[in-house]
Design a protein around this motif. Structure first.
Motif, PDB file in Angstrom:
ATOM      1  N   UNK A   1       0.775  -1.122  -0.041  1.00 54.72           N
ATOM      2  CA  UNK A   1       0.104  -0.074   0.184  1.00 54.72           C
ATOM      3  C   UNK A   1       0.907   1.318   0.057  1.00 54.72           C
ATOM      4  N   UNK A   2       1.624   1.435   0.923  1.00 57.86           N
ATOM      5  CA  UNK A   2       2.446   2.677   1.112  1.00 57.86           C
ATOM      6  C   UNK A   2       3.513   2.832   0.166  1.00 57.86           C
ATOM      7  N   UNK A   3       4.049   1.600  -0.368  1.00 55.76           N
ATOM      8  CA  UNK A   3       5.198   1.514  -1.338  1.00 55.76           C
ATOM      9  C   UNK A   3       4.854   1.839  -2.701  1.00 55.76           C
ATOM     10  N   UNK A   4       3.467   1.426  -2.954  1.00 58.20           N
ATOM     11  CA  UNK A   4       2.931   1.627  -4.618  1.00 58.20           C
ATOM     12  C   UNK A   4       2.376   2.905  -4.427  1.00 58.20           C
ATOM     13  N   UNK A   5       1.876   3.491  -3.104  1.00 57.95           N
ATOM     14  CA  UNK A   5       1.412   5.008  -3.218  1.00 57.95           C
ATOM     15  C   UNK A   5       2.559   5.884  -3.485  1.00 57.95           C
ATOM     16  N   UNK A   6       3.642   5.708  -2.833  1.00 59.24           N
ATOM     17  CA  UNK A   6       4.811   6.461  -3.021  1.00 59.24           C
ATOM     18  C   UNK A   6       5.179   6.409  -4.606  1.00 59.24           C
ATOM     19  N   UNK A   7       5.327   5.370  -5.277  1.00 63.34           N
ATOM     20  CA  UNK A   7       5.696   5.292  -6.589  1.00 63.34           C
ATOM     21  C   UNK A   7       4.617   5.967  -7.452  1.00 63.34           C
ATOM     22  N   UNK A   8       3.586   6.067  -7.152  1.00 63.12           N
ATOM     23  CA  UNK A   8       2.389   6.559  -7.956  1.00 63.12           C
ATOM     24  C   UNK A   8       2.337   8.105  -7.681  1.00 63.12           C
ATOM     25  N   UNK A   9       2.772   8.631  -6.427  1.00 67.96           N
ATOM     26  CA  UNK A   9       2.796   9.960  -6.176  1.00 67.96           C
ATOM     27  C   UNK A   9       3.757  10.515  -7.052  1.00 67.96           C
ATOM     28  N   UNK A  10       4.875   9.813  -7.813  1.00 67.98           N
ATOM     29  CA  UNK A  10       5.650  10.758  -8.550  1.00 67.98           C
ATOM     30  C   UNK A  10       5.215  10.951 -10.159  1.00 67.98           C
ATOM     31  N   UNK A  11       3.893  10.138 -10.247  1.00 68.33           N
ATOM     32  CA  UNK A  11       3.500  10.213 -11.649  1.00 68.33           C
ATOM     33  C   UNK A  11       2.245  11.290 -11.562  1.00 68.33           C
ATOM     34  N   UNK A  12       2.241  11.952 -12.537  1.00 66.53           N
ATOM     35  CA  UNK A  12       1.009  13.036 -12.741  1.00 66.53           C
ATOM     36  C   UNK A  12      -0.461  12.423 -13.273  1.00 66.53           C
ATOM     37  N   UNK A  13       0.090  11.552 -13.985  1.00 60.67           N
ATOM     38  CA  UNK A  13      -1.244  10.731 -14.688  1.00 60.67           C
ATOM     39  C   UNK A  13      -1.071   9.165 -14.122  1.00 60.67           C
ATOM     40  N   UNK A  14      -0.974   9.052 -12.748  1.00 60.19           N
ATOM     41  CA  UNK A  14      -0.900   7.907 -12.026  1.00 60.19           C
ATOM     42  C   UNK A  14      -2.159   6.773 -12.498  1.00 60.19           C
ATOM     43  N   UNK A  15      -3.255   7.303 -12.541  1.00 61.12           N
ATOM     44  CA  UNK A  15      -4.531   6.367 -12.800  1.00 61.12           C
ATOM     45  C   UNK A  15      -4.193   5.758 -14.027  1.00 61.12           C
ATOM     46  N   UNK A  16      -3.640   6.479 -15.003  1.00 64.78           N
ATOM     47  CA  UNK A  16      -3.398   5.668 -16.535  1.00 64.78           C
ATOM     48  C   UNK A  16      -2.204   5.076 -16.713  1.00 64.78           C
ATOM     49  N   UNK A  17      -1.319   4.934 -15.732  1.00 62.71           N
ATOM     50  CA  UNK A  17       0.175   4.554 -15.645  1.00 62.71           C
ATOM     51  C   UNK A  17       0.067   3.073 -15.940  1.00 62.71           C
TER      52      UNK A  17
END
Length: 147
Positions: A105-121
Motif C-alpha cells: 500500500x504505502x510502497x506503491x502509493x509512493x511510486x504513484x505519487x511521482x506520476x501526474x497521470x498515475x491512474x492511467x500509468x
C-alpha cells in the motif's frame, strides 16, 4: 528474465536469509526463464537497509562475480536447497509478510505519487489486475488526500 517488481514477488532479507515470496500463483515460473541467464553477486557493503525488508544501493556497483546458468529457474530452486534462500510459493508466505499484501500500500502509493497521470500509468493498470483490493485502497487514500 522478464520484467518484474514487488507486485510479482517480495524479496526479503531476514536474519541473514533471503526470501522470495510469490504474490500470485505461478509468478516465479512467469518471471524466471527456463533458458540461460545470469546471477550477479554484488558487494554487500555497498547496500544499506531501506526498510525492514529491503536493502538499496545509491550508486552503481560492479558485480563481484557473474554466474552464467543454463536454466535460471532450476538454478534458483537448487540455491533454495541450501536453506539460505527460501522460496515461498503462493499462497504460503513467511509470518513477517502480511497475508493481504498490505505492505504494498504505502510502497506503491509512493511510486504513484511521482506520476501526474498515475491512474492511467502501466504500474496502476498492473496493480488493478494483480492486486485489485490494494488498487481500491490506493484510490480511496488518494481521493481522501485530494479532497
Amino acid at each position: 528474465m522478464a520484467k518484474w517488481d514487488d507486485l510479482d514477488f517480495a524479496q526479503i532479507h531476514s536474519y541473514g536469509d533471503f526470501h522470495l515470496v510469490e504474490r500470485y500463483p505461478n509468478a516465479f515460473e512467469a518471471i524466471f526463464p527456463q533458458g540461460k541467464g545470469s546471477i550477479y553477486y554484488l558487494p554487500p557493503e555497498k547496500f544499506t537497509s531501506f526498510n525492514y525488508m529491503e536493502a538499496v544501493c545509491k550508486e552503481s556497483v560492479v558485480p563481484l562475480k557473474e554466474v552464467v546458468v543454463e536454466n535460471s529457474w532450476e538454478y534458483i530452486q537448487e540455491i533454495s536447497k541450501t536453506r539460505r534462500l527460501f522460496l515461498h510459493k503462493y499462497p504460503t508466505r513467511p509470518s513477517f509478510l502480511p497475508a493481504d499484501d498490505s505492505d504494498l500500500l504505502n510502497k506503491v502509493t509512493s511510486w504513484l505519487d511521482k506520476k501526474s497521470d498515475w491512474q492511467s500509468s502501466p504500474l496502476f493498470k498492473r496493480l488493478q489486475s494483480k492486486h485489485p483490493k490494494i488498487a481500491e485502497q490506493i484510490l480511496a487514500k488518494k481521493n481522501q488526500r485530494d479532497t
